[in-house]
Write a protein that holds these residues in place. Sequence first.
Motif, short mmCIF file in Angstrom:
data_model
loop_
_atom_site.label_atom_id
_atom_site.label_comp_id
_atom_site.label_asym_id
_atom_site.label_seq_id
_atom_site.Cartn_x
_atom_site.Cartn_y
_atom_site.Cartn_z
N ALA A 1 0.81 -1.11 -0.26
CA ALA A 1 -0.22 0.26 0.08
C ALA A 1 1.13 1.42 0.20
CB ALA A 1 -1.10 -0.20 1.31
N ILE A 2 1.85 1.34 0.84
CA ILE A 2 2.89 2.52 0.30
C ILE A 2 3.55 2.32 -1.07
CG2 ILE A 2 4.44 3.49 1.54
CD1 ILE A 2 3.74 2.33 4.72
N GLY A 3 4.39 1.01 -1.29
CA GLY A 3 5.53 1.21 -1.96
C GLY A 3 5.14 0.93 -2.89
N ILE A 4 4.08 0.56 -3.78
CA ILE A 4 3.47 1.22 -5.09
C ILE A 4 2.87 2.42 -5.45
CG2 ILE A 4 1.62 0.03 -6.50
CD1 ILE A 4 1.73 -3.04 -5.93
N PRO A 5 2.23 2.87 -4.62
CA PRO A 5 1.40 4.46 -5.30
C PRO A 5 3.07 5.24 -5.32
CG PRO A 5 -0.25 3.03 -3.33
CD PRO A 5 1.32 2.22 -2.99
N VAL A 6 4.05 5.10 -4.02
CA VAL A 6 4.92 5.83 -3.80
C VAL A 6 6.10 5.37 -5.05
CG1 VAL A 6 7.30 6.86 -2.91
CG2 VAL A 6 4.87 6.33 -1.94
N GLY A 7 5.88 4.76 -5.38
CA GLY A 7 7.14 4.30 -6.87
C GLY A 7 6.36 4.41 -7.93
N VAL A 8 5.13 4.66 -7.94
CA VAL A 8 4.41 5.20 -9.01
C VAL A 8 4.51 6.42 -9.63
CG1 VAL A 8 2.51 5.69 -10.59
CG2 VAL A 8 2.80 2.93 -9.51
N ILE A 9 3.65 7.37 -8.77
CA ILE A 9 3.68 8.59 -8.13
C ILE A 9 5.71 9.92 -8.82
CG2 ILE A 9 3.29 10.68 -7.12
CD1 ILE A 9 1.23 8.61 -5.75
N SER A 10 6.50 8.31 -8.46
CA SER A 10 7.95 9.01 -8.11
C SER A 10 8.30 9.01 -9.70
CB SER A 10 9.28 8.63 -7.73
OG SER A 10 8.58 8.96 -6.43
N ALA A 11 8.12 7.79 -9.93
CA ALA A 11 8.15 7.23 -11.97
C ALA A 11 6.99 8.40 -12.75
CB ALA A 11 8.13 6.27 -12.47
N LEU A 12 6.20 8.63 -11.96
CA LEU A 12 5.92 10.11 -13.03
C LEU A 12 6.39 11.27 -12.75
CD1 LEU A 12 1.38 8.72 -12.53
CD2 LEU A 12 3.18 8.31 -14.56
N ARG A 13 6.33 11.64 -11.95
CA ARG A 13 6.65 12.92 -11.58
C ARG A 13 7.95 12.75 -11.10
NH1 ARG A 13 2.45 14.55 -8.26
NH2 ARG A 13 0.86 14.61 -10.07
N ARG A 14 8.81 12.77 -12.04
CA ARG A 14 10.56 12.34 -12.63
C ARG A 14 11.48 13.34 -12.19
NH1 ARG A 14 14.65 8.99 -15.95
NH2 ARG A 14 13.68 9.19 -17.80
N GLY A 15 12.05 13.51 -11.27
CA GLY A 15 13.03 14.25 -11.11
C GLY A 15 12.34 15.60 -10.18
N SER A 16 11.46 15.61 -9.74
CA SER A 16 10.41 15.93 -8.85
C SER A 16 11.33 16.33 -7.71
CB SER A 16 8.69 16.69 -8.88
OG SER A 16 8.60 15.25 -8.36
N VAL A 17 10.99 17.62 -6.92
CA VAL A 17 10.93 17.36 -5.36
C VAL A 17 10.82 16.18 -4.65
CG1 VAL A 17 11.07 18.56 -3.39
CG2 VAL A 17 11.66 20.00 -5.05
N LEU A 18 9.33 15.89 -4.77
CA LEU A 18 8.37 14.95 -4.44
C LEU A 18 9.67 12.98 -4.64
CD1 LEU A 18 6.02 13.94 -2.89
CD2 LEU A 18 5.41 12.98 -5.69
N ASP A 19 9.19 13.29 -6.11
CA ASP A 19 10.94 11.98 -6.61
C ASP A 19 11.62 11.99 -5.10
OD1 ASP A 19 11.35 9.94 -7.68
OD2 ASP A 19 12.10 11.44 -9.25
N ARG A 20 12.49 12.77 -5.60
CA ARG A 20 14.09 13.02 -4.51
C ARG A 20 13.61 12.75 -3.65
NH1 ARG A 20 16.79 18.13 -6.80
NH2 ARG A 20 14.86 18.34 -8.55
N VAL A 21 12.54 13.43 -2.48
CA VAL A 21 12.68 13.21 -1.17
C VAL A 21 11.95 11.64 -1.19
CG1 VAL A 21 10.65 13.27 0.53
CG2 VAL A 21 11.85 15.16 -0.41
N SER A 22 11.15 11.29 -1.81
CA SER A 22 10.61 9.81 -2.02
C SER A 22 11.83 9.01 -2.00
CB SER A 22 9.52 9.22 -3.04
OG SER A 22 8.66 10.24 -3.10
N MET A 23 12.83 8.79 -2.80
CA MET A 23 13.45 7.94 -3.42
C MET A 23 14.76 8.50 -2.18
SD MET A 23 12.94 6.13 -5.23
CE MET A 23 11.53 6.11 -5.02
N GLY A 24 15.00 9.68 -1.88
CA GLY A 24 15.69 9.84 -0.08
C GLY A 24 15.87 8.90 1.07
N THR A 25 14.07 8.51 1.03
CA THR A 25 13.28 8.17 2.69
C THR A 25 13.57 6.73 1.68
OG1 THR A 25 11.84 10.43 1.91
CG2 THR A 25 11.10 8.51 3.89
#
Lengths: 339, 321
Positions: free
Chosen positions: B118-142
Motif C-alpha cells: 500500500a505504501i511502496g507501489i503508489p510511492v514508486g508510481v508517483i515518483s516515476a510519473l514526477r521523475r526529477g521533481s522534489v516529491l520524487d527526490r524526497v521519496s527516493m531519499g526516504t
Amino acid sequence: MSEVLLEVRDLVVHFPTPDGVVKAVDGVSFTIERGRTLGVVGESGSGKSITFLTVMGLINRKSARVSGEVLFEGRNLLEATTEELRHIRGDRIGMIFQDPMTSMHPMYRVGDQISEAILAHRNVGKREAGARAVEALRQVGIPAPEQRARQYPHEYSGGMRQRAMIAMALVLDPDLLIADEPTTALDVTVQAQILEVIDELKQRLNIGVALISHSLATVADVSQDVMVMYAGRPVERGTRGEVFDAPLHPYTLGLLSSVPRVDVRVERLVPIEGSPPSLINVPPGCAFHPRCPYRFDPCDRDVPDLRDRGGGHDDACHLSAEAKAANRRERLDMQEPVT
Amino acid sequence: MGRYIVRRLLWTVLVVVLVTLLTFVIFFVLPKGDPATRFAGKSPTPELIQEVKESLGLDKSVPEQYGLFLKRLVTGDEYGWPGLGKSFQNKQPVRPELIQRAQVTITLIIGGALLWLAIGIPVGVISALRRGSVLDRVSMGTALFFVSAPVFWLGLLSLYVFWKQLGWLPGTGYVSFGASPGTWFSHMLLPWMVLALLFAAIYARVVRGNMIDVMTEDYIRTARAKGLSERRVVMKHELRTGITPVITLLAIDLGVLVGGTIVTETVFNLQGLGNWLLIAAQNNDLPVTLAVTVLVAAAVSILSLVADILYAVLDPRVRYQ
C-alpha cells in the motif's frame, strides 16, 4: 479539386541539451492533400520522424522549442490544447510506427486495443466497438478476424501485426495516416504487402498519407509526392515523377545511386561519403556540403533555401540548373538499362 | 496448466526432501558438540548420555534417523500430521508449537506485506510519473534511508518513541486476535510498520524503475497516438506492465520471511518461527530446526508456484506446458 489536409509551415523543433541545442527540425514546410501520399525520405536523424511526432503532439513540449505552423483542417495544432490534440489523435489523424513487435501492448488482446481507440473517441458500447474492431481487421486483410481479435500481439506475425496497427490507426476513419517507417522492421516480401495495404486503403478511404522512410525505393511505388530531408531540412520536394526522373539535389542523386536496382545494370554502387552531421553542430551553409562532391564557393557560407531554382521543382542547392542536369547524366546514365 | 501444477507440486516435495536431507547432513557433519551430552545435564555419566541418546533417537545411524524422520513426516505421529516429533530442548511436541508460532509469524508477514504494498507501489508510481521533481527526490531519499536502516535499530527506536515516550502503543509481545482484536492490532502495529518500511522502500524503488522503463516503450507511444487520455495511458497501459513484476518479488519475499523475520520478532518479543529457529539452531534442537526448515522450504516453493501461475494469468506471453 485537391483538398489540403495538412500544411506545415516553417516548422522548427529544437531541443536544448547541456551539450548544445539539437536542431532536430530546422525549417520544414510541406502540404499533404487528400487522396495523395507524401513520401518523406531521409537518413536517421534527418528530422523526418520528429516532424510528424510534432504534428501529432507526441513530443515533450517542455523539453523542446517549437515554432512555425502545423495547419490541420485549418487549425494550428501547435496552439491546440492537450485535450484538443487528444481528440485529433487517433480520430482525425492515425499513426503507425516502425516496429510492430513493440508497438502494441503485449498484455492486451489485439481486438481490445483497437476497440479502446473507438471507445476513446466515440460514444458507443463495448460490444459495438468490438464488432467494429473485427471489421477493421477484416479491412486490412487479416483472415479469420473474429478469432484474431481475441488473440494477443505475440500470436501474430510481424506483417499481421503491422496490418493490425493499420486497422487500429484507421478504425475511426481519420483524414490523415502517418506511417513512420512502417516496413523497416519487416521481411522484404511482407514490406510490399504492407505498402500495398496502405495504398489500397488510401484510395478506398480517400485519405492523405505521410509515408516516412529512409529508403527512396520504399516510397517510389506508392507516393505521389516526395520530400527528401537532410539534417532537419528538406533539400528537395516535388511530385514522384519530378524527383525520380529529374533529381536535382546532390543528396538525392547520392541516395539514388547508392541503392542497388533490379531494373538496370549497375556497374558499381556509389556510396555517399562521410556520415550525417551531428544535429548539435550542423555545418554552416548547406548542411550537406562536407559530403558533397560538387561543393563550390557559397556552399559553406550561404544556407540554400528550398525553392524552384529552374530545375522544374523545388530544391535547396546552389548549383545551376545546367550543372545539376549534367551531374544527373553523369551519375545516373552510367546505369544502363538491362537489355 | 493442470499437469504443470502437478509437476510443480511434485518438485515442491522433492525440494522439501532435499532441504531436510541437507539440514540433517549439516547437523551431523558439523556438530557443535554431541547433542546428547548437551541435553544430559551437568557432568553426565556415560550411562546417562547413552540413555539420553536412546530417548532422542540419536543412537541409531544417521540414514536410519533420516528415514524415521521422513516416515513420521509422511504418516504422522501421535501429535497429528505431519509428524514432527518432540523438541530435544523441552521434550514438548513440535507440531502444536509450530502451528502456534506460525500464526504469529504469518500475521506479522501478511499485515506487513499489505502495508508495504500500500505504501511502496503508489510511492514508486508517483515518483516515476514526477521523475526529477522534489516529491520524487524526497521519496527516493526516504526510501534509501529505510533500505539502509537496520531493522533492530528502527524497531528499538520506534518502541522508544511510541511506547516509552509518547505512550501511544502498548509494548511488545503477541496477543491473539481471539482474545482481544483491539489489543492484537495495537500490539502488531509497530512490528508491521517496521517490517513494512524496509520492504516498502525496496518496492518503491523497484516499481519506480519498472515504470520509468515502461514509459519509454513503443506501445505507450501507440496508446497516446490513439488519443487515449493521459489518465488511461498511465492507469491501463503503464501500470499493467510496470507492476506485474512485483508479484514475483512479493512471492519470493513472503516465502523467505516465513523463517526470516528473526530480528523483528526478537525486537518486539513475538514468539514466531524466526525466533524459534534461531534458538533451536543455537541449542542443536534438531526436530525444531527440521520442522521450521520443512515449513520454510514448502512455503518458498509453493509461493513461487503461485507467483508463476499468477504471472501466466496476467502476462499472456507466459504460458506453461
